[in-house]
Design a protein around this motif. Structure first.
Motif, PDB file in Angstrom:
ATOM      1  N   VAL A 146       0.928  -1.248  -0.019  1.00 22.44           N
ATOM      2  CA  VAL A 146       0.033  -0.002   0.001  1.00 22.44           C
ATOM      3  C   VAL A 146       0.867   1.338  -0.067  1.00 22.44           C
ATOM      4  CG1 VAL A 146      -1.730   1.266   1.207  1.00 22.44           C
ATOM      5  CG2 VAL A 146      -1.681  -1.196   1.329  1.00 22.44           C
ATOM      6  N   PHE A 147       0.610   1.978  -0.980  1.00 28.03           N
ATOM      7  CA  PHE A 147       1.330   3.198  -1.087  1.00 28.03           C
ATOM      8  C   PHE A 147       0.491   4.602  -1.694  1.00 28.03           C
ATOM      9  CE2 PHE A 147       2.686   0.549  -4.478  1.00 28.03           C
ATOM     10  CZ  PHE A 147       2.663   1.271  -5.567  1.00 28.03           C
ATOM     11  N   ALA A 148       1.029   5.663  -1.888  1.00 25.16           N
ATOM     12  CA  ALA A 148       0.009   6.600  -2.568  1.00 25.16           C
ATOM     13  C   ALA A 148       0.020   6.243  -4.045  1.00 25.16           C
ATOM     14  CB  ALA A 148       0.723   8.030  -2.286  1.00 25.16           C
ATOM     15  N   ASP A 149      -1.152   6.558  -4.531  1.00 25.73           N
ATOM     16  CA  ASP A 149      -1.322   6.106  -5.993  1.00 25.73           C
ATOM     17  C   ASP A 149      -1.191   4.837  -6.545  1.00 25.73           C
ATOM     18  OD1 ASP A 149      -2.252   9.086  -6.395  1.00 25.73           O
ATOM     19  OD2 ASP A 149      -0.096   9.708  -6.675  1.00 25.73           O
ATOM     20  N   ASN A 150      -1.326   3.721  -5.771  1.00 27.77           N
ATOM     21  CA  ASN A 150      -0.971   2.205  -5.921  1.00 27.77           C
ATOM     22  C   ASN A 150      -2.072   1.896  -7.088  1.00 27.77           C
ATOM     23  OD1 ASN A 150      -2.901   2.093  -4.199  1.00 27.77           O
ATOM     24  ND2 ASN A 150      -1.981   0.235  -3.464  1.00 27.77           N
ATOM     25  N   ASP A 151      -3.024   2.841  -7.253  1.00 25.45           N
ATOM     26  CA  ASP A 151      -4.233   2.313  -8.144  1.00 25.45           C
ATOM     27  C   ASP A 151      -4.063   2.792  -9.317  1.00 25.45           C
ATOM     28  OD1 ASP A 151      -4.814   4.590  -7.085  1.00 25.45           O
ATOM     29  OD2 ASP A 151      -6.979   4.069  -7.018  1.00 25.45           O
ATOM     30  N   ARG A 152      -3.043   3.484  -9.772  1.00 33.40           N
ATOM     31  CA  ARG A 152      -2.929   4.068 -11.087  1.00 33.40           C
ATOM     32  C   ARG A 152      -2.567   2.959 -12.160  1.00 33.40           C
ATOM     33  NH1 ARG A 152       1.714   8.863 -10.862  1.00 33.40           N
ATOM     34  NH2 ARG A 152       0.595   8.840 -12.790  1.00 33.40           N
ATOM     35  N   PRO A 153      -2.926   3.428 -13.381  1.00 35.17           N
ATOM     36  CA  PRO A 153      -2.588   2.454 -14.474  1.00 35.17           C
ATOM     37  C   PRO A 153      -0.911   2.304 -14.746  1.00 35.17           C
ATOM     38  CG  PRO A 153      -3.985   4.157 -15.208  1.00 35.17           C
ATOM     39  CD  PRO A 153      -3.695   4.538 -13.979  1.00 35.17           C
ATOM     40  N   GLY A 154      -0.767   1.045 -14.712  1.00 39.35           N
ATOM     41  CA  GLY A 154       0.867   0.650 -14.927  1.00 39.35           C
ATOM     42  C   GLY A 154       1.276   0.138 -13.671  1.00 39.35           C
ATOM     43  N   ILE A 155       0.683   0.405 -12.724  1.00 40.62           N
ATOM     44  CA  ILE A 155       1.275  -0.207 -11.269  1.00 40.62           C
ATOM     45  C   ILE A 155       0.726  -1.647 -11.224  1.00 40.62           C
ATOM     46  CG2 ILE A 155       1.091   0.206  -8.628  1.00 40.62           C
ATOM     47  CD1 ILE A 155       2.483   2.337 -10.202  1.00 40.62           C
ATOM     48  N   MET A 156       1.630  -2.649 -11.025  1.00 47.79           N
ATOM     49  CA  MET A 156       1.272  -3.970 -10.959  1.00 47.79           C
ATOM     50  C   MET A 156       1.944  -4.841  -9.970  1.00 47.79           C
ATOM     51  SD  MET A 156       1.969  -4.994 -15.123  1.00 47.79           S
ATOM     52  CE  MET A 156       1.344  -6.288 -15.336  1.00 47.79           C
ATOM     53  N   LEU A 157       1.213  -5.648  -9.504  1.00 45.51           N
ATOM     54  CA  LEU A 157       1.826  -6.688  -8.461  1.00 45.51           C
ATOM     55  C   LEU A 157       3.000  -7.404  -9.312  1.00 45.51           C
ATOM     56  CD1 LEU A 157      -1.333  -8.118  -6.686  1.00 45.51           C
ATOM     57  CD2 LEU A 157       0.109  -6.303  -6.029  1.00 45.51           C
ATOM     58  N   ALA A 158       3.966  -7.883  -8.473  1.00 51.02           N
ATOM     59  CA  ALA A 158       5.056  -8.843  -8.874  1.00 51.02           C
ATOM     60  C   ALA A 158       4.698  -9.982  -9.845  1.00 51.02           C
ATOM     61  CB  ALA A 158       5.840  -9.188  -7.868  1.00 51.02           C
ATOM     62  N   GLY A 159       3.561 -10.622  -9.198  1.00 50.76           N
ATOM     63  CA  GLY A 159       3.076 -11.579  -9.855  1.00 50.76           C
ATOM     64  C   GLY A 159       2.431 -11.687 -11.200  1.00 50.76           C
ATOM     65  N   ALA A 160       1.534 -10.372 -11.320  1.00 50.22           N
ATOM     66  CA  ALA A 160       0.991 -10.029 -12.517  1.00 50.22           C
ATOM     67  C   ALA A 160       2.280  -9.793 -13.666  1.00 50.22           C
ATOM     68  CB  ALA A 160       0.366  -8.785 -12.566  1.00 50.22           C
ATOM     69  N   VAL A 161       3.424  -9.105 -13.233  1.00 47.37           N
ATOM     70  CA  VAL A 161       4.666  -8.875 -13.900  1.00 47.37           C
ATOM     71  C   VAL A 161       4.853 -10.123 -14.521  1.00 47.37           C
ATOM     72  CG1 VAL A 161       6.770  -7.940 -14.214  1.00 47.37           C
ATOM     73  CG2 VAL A 161       5.153  -6.649 -13.052  1.00 47.37           C
ATOM     74  N   CYS A 162       5.397 -11.149 -13.594  1.00 48.14           N
ATOM     75  CA  CYS A 162       5.770 -12.597 -13.999  1.00 48.14           C
ATOM     76  C   CYS A 162       4.967 -13.000 -15.127  1.00 48.14           C
ATOM     77  CB  CYS A 162       6.069 -13.161 -12.806  1.00 48.14           C
ATOM     78  SG  CYS A 162       7.373 -12.991 -11.835  1.00 48.14           S
ATOM     79  N   ALA A 163       3.674 -13.104 -14.807  1.00 49.28           N
ATOM     80  CA  ALA A 163       2.469 -13.798 -15.686  1.00 49.28           C
ATOM     81  C   ALA A 163       2.710 -13.195 -17.012  1.00 49.28           C
ATOM     82  CB  ALA A 163       1.317 -13.593 -15.181  1.00 49.28           C
ATOM     83  N   TYR A 164       2.457 -11.715 -16.943  1.00 45.83           N
ATOM     84  CA  TYR A 164       2.879 -11.113 -18.540  1.00 45.83           C
ATOM     85  C   TYR A 164       4.210 -11.651 -19.241  1.00 45.83           C
ATOM     86  CZ  TYR A 164      -1.003  -8.054 -18.004  1.00 45.83           C
ATOM     87  OH  TYR A 164      -2.341  -7.812 -18.109  1.00 45.83           O
ATOM     88  N   LEU A 165       5.331 -11.537 -18.406  1.00 46.35           N
ATOM     89  CA  LEU A 165       6.699 -11.803 -19.038  1.00 46.35           C
ATOM     90  C   LEU A 165       6.522 -13.315 -19.730  1.00 46.35           C
ATOM     91  CD1 LEU A 165       9.104 -10.151 -16.590  1.00 46.35           C
ATOM     92  CD2 LEU A 165       8.619  -9.505 -18.782  1.00 46.35           C
ATOM     93  N   ASN A 166       6.308 -14.290 -18.600  1.00 44.83           N
ATOM     94  CA  ASN A 166       6.363 -15.642 -19.139  1.00 44.83           C
ATOM     95  C   ASN A 166       5.305 -16.199 -20.137  1.00 44.83           C
ATOM     96  OD1 ASN A 166       8.409 -16.093 -17.193  1.00 44.83           O
ATOM     97  ND2 ASN A 166       7.037 -16.412 -15.552  1.00 44.83           N
ATOM     98  N   ARG A 167       4.150 -15.607 -19.940  1.00 41.08           N
ATOM     99  CA  ARG A 167       2.967 -16.174 -20.936  1.00 41.08           C
ATOM    100  C   ARG A 167       3.058 -15.288 -22.243  1.00 41.08           C
ATOM    101  NH1 ARG A 167      -2.804 -17.402 -18.285  1.00 41.08           N
ATOM    102  NH2 ARG A 167      -2.795 -18.772 -20.267  1.00 41.08           N
ATOM    103  N   TYR A 168       3.366 -13.744 -21.973  1.00 43.03           N
ATOM    104  CA  TYR A 168       3.383 -13.163 -23.340  1.00 43.03           C
ATOM    105  C   TYR A 168       4.522 -12.446 -23.886  1.00 43.03           C
ATOM    106  CZ  TYR A 168      -1.278 -13.520 -21.614  1.00 43.03           C
ATOM    107  OH  TYR A 168      -2.615 -14.038 -21.264  1.00 43.03           O
ATOM    108  N   GLY A 169       5.793 -12.632 -23.181  1.00 43.38           N
ATOM    109  CA  GLY A 169       6.997 -12.111 -23.542  1.00 43.38           C
ATOM    110  C   GLY A 169       7.080 -10.730 -23.423  1.00 43.38           C
TER     111      GLY A 169
END
Length: 169
Positions: A146-169
């Motif tokens: 939890v931090f200020a502006d954590n709901d802005r577009p482009g802010i992602m959880l680490a798991g989501a970043v891993c999923a995008y990298l591993n599934r979609y390159g």
């Protein structure tokens, strides 16, 4: 609320099973496979379009082989079992007394506006399921920092970043 009637058609079904598995990740697939091998009537429901859960997003291994290969082999075996029903896009929406569950299966939402959701091709189906046993294998949710502006577009959880990298390159 909309004023016009819903133009889409919907279906409903009753089902009875020995085991209902909520969740199609590695734990849910393993539970469904064990029950199916024992001859049980099994319904496996997962809200995602593809079964496999977190194994779809990473490079984990099961039984010394890639997780995606394990998922493919497990699904092949489950599909070959006549007493097993797989419901991808099936959300277990409620769990009532005496193992009565409601599962909403999305049938044509992924086809877009060109899908004809008429009587022969419903948009969704409500399954009313009575199960002897229920396995809840719904996985885990990553808790965000939890931090200020954590709901802005482009802010992602680490798991989501891993999923995008591993599934979609």
């Amino acid at each position: 609320a909309p004023k016009a009637p819903d133009a889409d058609a919907y279906d409903k079904r009753w089902a009875h099973c020995d085991v209902l598995v909520a969740g199609g990740g590695p734990a849910g697939l393993s539970a469904a496979l064990a029950a199916g091998r024992a001859g049980a009537r099994v319904i496996l429901a997962d809200e995602q379009a593809e079964l496999g859960g977190a194994l779809l997003n990473g490079h984990e291994e099961i039984d010394d082989r890639p997780g995606l290969d394990w998922v493919a082999d497990t699904l092949d075996e489950l599909r070959a079992m006549p007493e097993v029903r797989l419901l991808p896009r099936g959300t277990v929406a409620s769990y009532y007394d005496h193992n009565f569950l409601a599962v909403y299966e999305r049938l044509t939402d992924h086809l877009g506006p060109q899908a004809d959701a008429g009587p022969g091709n419903p948009r969704g189906r409500l399954w009313k399921v009575r199960a002897k046993q229920v396995v809840l294998a719904t996985g885990a949710h990553e808790r965000p920092l939890v931090f200020a502006d954590n709901d802005r577009p482009g802010i992602m959880l680490a798991g989501a970043v891993c999923a995008y990298l591993n599934r979609y390159g």
